[in-house]
Scaffold this active site. Structure first.
Site, PDB file in Angstrom:
ATOM      1  N   SER A   1     -10.391  -0.957   6.704  1.00 23.24           N
ATOM      2  CA  SER A   1      -9.656  -0.689   5.463  1.00 23.24           C
ATOM      3  C   SER A   1      -8.943  -1.881   4.846  1.00 23.24           C
ATOM      4  O   SER A   1      -8.462  -1.795   3.714  1.00 23.24           O
ATOM      5  CB  SER A   1      -8.642   0.444   5.680  1.00 23.24           C
ATOM      6  OG  SER A   1      -9.313   1.651   5.908  1.00 23.24           O
TER       7      SER A   1
ATOM      8  N   SER B   1      -9.593   1.688   2.749  1.00 19.08           N
ATOM      9  CA  SER B   1      -8.711   2.430   1.876  1.00 19.08           C
ATOM     10  C   SER B   1      -7.671   1.578   1.159  1.00 19.08           C
ATOM     11  O   SER B   1      -6.994   2.054   0.255  1.00 19.08           O
ATOM     12  CB  SER B   1      -7.989   3.508   2.687  1.00 19.08           C
ATOM     13  OG  SER B   1      -7.212   2.928   3.743  1.00 19.08           O
TER      14      SER B   1
ATOM     15  N   LYS C   1       0.849  -1.188   0.000  1.00 15.68           N
ATOM     16  CA  LYS C   1       0.000   0.000   0.000  1.00 15.68           C
ATOM     17  C   LYS C   1       0.886   1.239   0.000  1.00 15.68           C
ATOM     18  O   LYS C   1       1.964   1.256   0.617  1.00 15.68           O
ATOM     19  CB  LYS C   1      -0.898  -0.033   1.238  1.00 15.68           C
ATOM     20  CG  LYS C   1      -1.948   1.055   1.309  1.00 15.68           C
ATOM     21  CD  LYS C   1      -2.855   0.818   2.515  1.00 15.68           C
ATOM     22  CE  LYS C   1      -3.947   1.869   2.646  1.00 15.68           C
ATOM     23  NZ  LYS C   1      -4.881   1.564   3.753  1.00 15.68           N
TER      24      LYS C   1
END
Length: 509
Positions: free
Chosen positions: A210, A186, A104
């Site tokens: 997330s 996210s 990420k």
């Protein structure tokens, strides 16, 4: 902004064609199958990296889930191949050796890549060292393939306004199963890239939903570890109480192998990782990949509010899944209630939002000040950057209201301390009491309801989402198992046994 087209790298065209055929027709490799192929000289880590780079080149212009390719990925793969050919540490070599991983974009790497949380404000910034989890991956010679897209600043720039899966640098990421459908966030890019077979495994982060939610929406396995089980050092922070780093993979086994590689104490995140280190079992987590792992487990079901807003087909399928769990030896305790669940599921009422606003400002200011080079050094600087670059950051469309609210906070005072105590009480009297009073091993829920995400978030509890089916339009949904701190062994047993009994996941194309 898509990643730049990838020349298939210095390989002769005929070899590229052979590679694609050899690797192909949508074949999804697991970590164990990769290691078997390495051992049998069927392909190399470098060839595997090249295969994924070609997949990214072909798919990323549409899916927009990869922000950057690591210029050193092929070099790392070659190093792993040389190490393997030399027979170095053969008996002690990690299963992650030579395996490509996407990170990420909030997980720092001390290399030629950016770490930006999807924002242009941090492009060109330089971190002082790798994130703790990256250091562990490098130690076992995993290949850092690149950075995955994410909801910009975890959508915390403007909560409820920033679309899931959107960031200024990458644009709007797309669900690989249903065009235009939600990706959740996210850690959207981490989930999409794994689902679309653009990488073997990836790492995401979670503060509240997330990892679990993007896993659910993109038909992958998402494992949210107990807070502190994995280091947060070097990861762009939101809340030290709730932030955790975890695997996003196509199988439970892959999630476990990646987890085994990244858990453990980190002096740069000493308090949390020292506290959670007591939960790490001797011999790691691989031993809990037990096909009979459901037998004897007591699983609780909370219908309100977990099932209230779900599609009817998901709820009916959940009933079938409960029958499968029973048939495999589980005891299901249904229609349970979590005390004050309506408060827990409302971030305003519980105090979670107020604390996140305060914690984000203090933690992001500390993170930015520690960067070796950065165009921004504080939340105020980021806000100013957005004001000066409104088109680049789509300020008119999405604003930055949550940033502005966070900037107004003044650190942890008496009000914040009482809010933390209240959240702890809600967890203790709610989820923990429910688990202990009913002697449960875990809660189980269809999908990942917002309320369940919040339950696991505010208490720092672990959870795992496993692919569980598809709606009539092809939209995926999962099943989520959550437990008390340190219960990863039980959750892995349950999730793996469910996955092996059902084998419901299918590739998007």
């Amino acid at each position: 902004m898509a990643v730049k087209p990838l020349h298939l790298l210095s390989l002769p065209p005929i070899l590229v064609s052979l590679l694609v055929i050899t690797f192909a027709k949508g074949h999804e490799f697991t970590i164990e199958s990769i290691q078997a192929a390495f051992a049998e000289n069927k392909f190399t880590s470098l060839q595997l990296v090249d295969f994924y780079l070609k997949r990214i080149e072909n798919l990323n212009p549409k899916l927009r889930s990869v922000l950057e390719i690591n210029p050193d990925a092929r070099v790392q793969a070659e190093e792993a191949d040389r190490d393997r050919r030399g027979g170095n540490n053969h008996g002690r070599r990690s299963l992650m050796h030579g395996v490509p991983v996407l990170l990420k974009d909030s997980i720092a790497t001390k290399d030629k890549m950016n770490t930006t949380a999807g924002s242009y404000a941090l492009v060109g910034s330089v971190v002082s060292r790798d994130a703790g989890v990256v250091e562990k991956l490098r130690e076992v010679q995993a290949v850092i393939l690149g950075k995955a897209s994410q909801s910009e600043w975890y959508s915390f720039r403007a909560s409820g306004k920033i679309p899931d899966g959107w960031c200024a640098r990458g644009g709007q990421a797309q669900n690989p199963y249903v065009a235009g459908a939600g990706t959740c966030g996210s850690s959207s890019g981490s989930a999409i890239s794994v689902a679309a077979n653009m990488v073997t495994v990836s790492l995401g982060s979670e503060t509240d939903g997330s990892i679990l939610c993007p896993a659910d929406r993109n038909s992958v396995v998402g494992l949210k570890p107990t807070v502190g089980l994995t280091s947060r050092a070097g990861v762009i922070p939101l809340s030290s109480r709730q932030d955790t780093i975890g695997p996003m993979t196509r199988t439970v086994a892959d999630a476990v192998h990646l987890l085994d590689a990244i858990v453990g104490f980190d002096p740069r995140d000493s308090e949390a990782t020292a506290e959670a280190a007591k939960f790490i079992p001797d011999g790691g987590y691989k031993q809990f990949l037990n096909k009979d792992g459901i037998r004897g487990k007591r699983l609780g079901v909370v219908r309100h509010p977990f099932l209230d807003s779900l599609n009817g087909s998901i709820v009916s399928t959940f009933g079938i899944h409960l029958d499968i769990l029973r048939a495999r030896g589980a005891t299901i305790i249904d229609d349970l209630e979590i005390a004050d669940i309506d408060i827990i599921s409302d971030k305003g009422k519980s105090g979670e939002l107020m604390l996140l606003l305060t914690e984000f400002k203090s933690s992001i200011n500390e993170y930015l000040k520690e960067l070796e080079i950065s165009p921004v050094r504080s939340l105020a600087d980021v806000i100013d950057f957005n004001l000066k670059n409104p088109e680049l950051e789509k300020l008119k469309e999405y604003g930055q209201q949550t940033f502005l609210e966070s900037e107004k906070t003044n650190g942890n005072g008496e009000k914040e301390k009482k809010a933390i105590e209240y959240l702890e009480k809600l967890s203790r009297d709610g989820f923990e009491k429910l688990i202990t009073d009913n002697k449960l091993d875990a809660l189980v829920a269809p999908g990942i309801p917002n309320a369940m995400a919040s339950v696991l978030a505010i208490g720092g509890y672990p959870g795992i989402s496993v692919p569980a089916g598809y709606q009539s339009n092809g939209m995926p949904f999962g099943i989520c198992f959550g437990g008390l701190k340190g219960t990863e062994p039980k959750l892995i047993e349950i999730a793996y046994a469910f996955e092996q009994a059902t084998k419901l996941r299918r590739p998007p194309f």
